[in-house]
Design a protein around this motif. Sequence first.
Motif, short mmCIF file in Angstrom:
data_model
loop_
_atom_site.label_atom_id
_atom_site.label_comp_id
_atom_site.label_asym_id
_atom_site.label_seq_id
_atom_site.Cartn_x
_atom_site.Cartn_y
_atom_site.Cartn_z
N ASN A 17 -42.06 -18.94 -21.06
CA ASN A 17 -40.93 -19.75 -21.11
C ASN A 17 -39.48 -19.64 -21.39
OD1 ASN A 17 -42.64 -22.07 -21.63
ND2 ASN A 17 -43.54 -21.30 -22.51
N ALA A 18 -39.36 -18.43 -21.27
CA ALA A 18 -37.57 -18.01 -21.28
C ALA A 18 -37.00 -17.90 -20.14
CB ALA A 18 -37.98 -16.25 -20.97
N LYS A 19 -35.43 -18.27 -20.73
CA LYS A 19 -34.66 -18.80 -20.20
C LYS A 19 -33.49 -17.71 -19.74
CE LYS A 19 -32.06 -19.49 -24.21
NZ LYS A 19 -30.88 -20.25 -25.20
N LYS A 20 -33.09 -18.29 -18.55
CA LYS A 20 -31.72 -16.98 -18.21
C LYS A 20 -30.85 -15.33 -18.94
CE LYS A 20 -28.66 -15.71 -14.83
NZ LYS A 20 -28.29 -15.70 -13.48
N GLY A 21 -30.80 -14.68 -19.75
CA GLY A 21 -30.70 -13.84 -20.35
C GLY A 21 -31.53 -13.87 -21.42
N THR A 22 -32.83 -14.07 -21.52
CA THR A 22 -33.25 -13.91 -22.29
C THR A 22 -33.47 -12.51 -22.85
OG1 THR A 22 -34.55 -15.98 -22.16
CG2 THR A 22 -35.76 -14.35 -23.76
N LEU A 23 -33.65 -12.34 -23.72
CA LEU A 23 -33.79 -10.82 -24.25
C LEU A 23 -35.41 -10.72 -24.39
CD1 LEU A 23 -32.56 -7.85 -24.92
CD2 LEU A 23 -32.85 -8.37 -27.28
N LYS A 24 -35.90 -9.40 -23.79
CA LYS A 24 -38.21 -8.93 -23.37
C LYS A 24 -37.48 -7.53 -23.62
CE LYS A 24 -38.25 -12.27 -19.57
NZ LYS A 24 -39.42 -13.12 -18.70
N VAL A 25 -39.35 -7.15 -24.18
CA VAL A 25 -40.15 -5.92 -24.63
C VAL A 25 -40.89 -5.63 -23.76
CG1 VAL A 25 -41.01 -4.92 -25.98
CG2 VAL A 25 -39.29 -5.94 -27.10
N VAL A 26 -40.38 -5.18 -22.32
CA VAL A 26 -41.63 -4.22 -21.39
C VAL A 26 -41.87 -3.63 -21.79
CG1 VAL A 26 -41.51 -4.00 -18.91
CG2 VAL A 26 -39.77 -5.25 -19.84
N ILE A 27 -43.06 -3.24 -21.78
CA ILE A 27 -44.54 -2.23 -22.51
C ILE A 27 -44.90 -1.78 -20.89
CG2 ILE A 27 -46.35 -1.85 -23.33
CD1 ILE A 27 -45.57 -4.71 -25.32
N LYS A 66 -44.75 -8.30 -20.61
CA LYS A 66 -43.24 -8.74 -20.77
C LYS A 66 -43.40 -9.34 -22.11
CE LYS A 66 -41.31 -8.25 -16.09
NZ LYS A 66 -40.56 -8.71 -15.30
N VAL A 67 -42.73 -9.31 -23.21
CA VAL A 67 -43.05 -10.01 -23.67
C VAL A 67 -41.09 -10.60 -24.30
CG1 VAL A 67 -43.51 -10.42 -26.50
CG2 VAL A 67 -44.89 -8.92 -24.79
N PRO A 68 -40.93 -12.16 -24.21
CA PRO A 68 -39.30 -12.51 -24.49
C PRO A 68 -39.60 -12.49 -26.05
CG PRO A 68 -40.95 -14.56 -23.97
CD PRO A 68 -41.75 -12.99 -23.55
N ILE A 69 -38.25 -12.42 -25.79
CA ILE A 69 -37.66 -12.37 -28.05
C ILE A 69 -37.00 -13.60 -28.07
CG2 ILE A 69 -36.14 -11.69 -29.89
CD1 ILE A 69 -36.55 -8.45 -28.23
N LEU A 70 -37.65 -14.49 -27.80
CA LEU A 70 -37.36 -16.03 -28.57
C LEU A 70 -36.33 -16.43 -29.37
CD1 LEU A 70 -40.70 -18.00 -26.75
CD2 LEU A 70 -38.16 -17.06 -25.50
N LYS A 71 -35.50 -15.39 -30.16
CA LYS A 71 -34.92 -16.01 -31.32
C LYS A 71 -32.94 -15.01 -31.07
CE LYS A 71 -34.36 -14.58 -36.13
NZ LYS A 71 -35.24 -14.43 -37.32
N ASP A 72 -32.50 -15.17 -31.54
CA ASP A 72 -30.76 -14.40 -31.28
C ASP A 72 -31.16 -13.29 -32.41
OD1 ASP A 72 -30.08 -16.63 -28.94
OD2 ASP A 72 -29.48 -17.93 -29.85
N LEU A 73 -30.50 -12.39 -32.01
CA LEU A 73 -30.65 -11.62 -32.84
C LEU A 73 -29.13 -11.37 -32.71
CD1 LEU A 73 -33.43 -8.81 -30.98
CD2 LEU A 73 -33.63 -10.47 -32.71
N ALA A 74 -28.74 -11.10 -34.07
CA ALA A 74 -27.78 -10.83 -35.05
C ALA A 74 -26.63 -9.21 -34.31
CB ALA A 74 -26.93 -10.69 -36.70
N PRO A 75 -25.83 -8.80 -34.02
CA PRO A 75 -25.57 -7.61 -33.48
C PRO A 75 -25.59 -6.39 -34.56
CG PRO A 75 -23.50 -8.90 -33.26
CD PRO A 75 -24.52 -9.86 -34.25
N GLY A 76 -26.76 -5.45 -34.19
CA GLY A 76 -26.66 -3.98 -35.00
C GLY A 76 -27.44 -3.45 -34.58
N ASP A 77 -28.48 -2.82 -35.00
CA ASP A 77 -29.84 -1.72 -34.68
C ASP A 77 -31.13 -2.18 -34.99
OD1 ASP A 77 -27.81 -0.18 -33.06
OD2 ASP A 77 -27.41 1.23 -35.33
#
Length: 125
Positions: free
Chosen positions: A31-41, A86-97
Amino acid sequence: RITTTTPESKKEGGKIVGIDVARDVADKKENAKKGTLKVVIKFENTGPVMVRCTGKVDILDKNGETVYTGEYKRVVCYPGAFRNIKVPILKDLAPGDYIAQTILDYKGENLVAGEALFEIKDKNE
């Protein structure tokens, strides 16, 4: 060829050999769209039997607060093999660390864990 299995030889084994955070291509299965941020373990099955991995990924902000949690269930990994979970991050994260932390259960004697630091840059940079 005939092989035998003893209780000792059936012990599960596994370890996390790396964690990456990156933007990926579209993936309907996740359920991820193009450009989605993903964590790859990157998981390695070091044991002689197939394992089914379950777990979660927490995304922590610079204050250590959890801002997102994603889960994975029943990811199969064969003996002696590596598997990218692969685990998609389905939330927009604000700039930062941020820190991506995972705890993985492969039904062995211990859980395994890992983390990766990553940065979300301001779109104007």
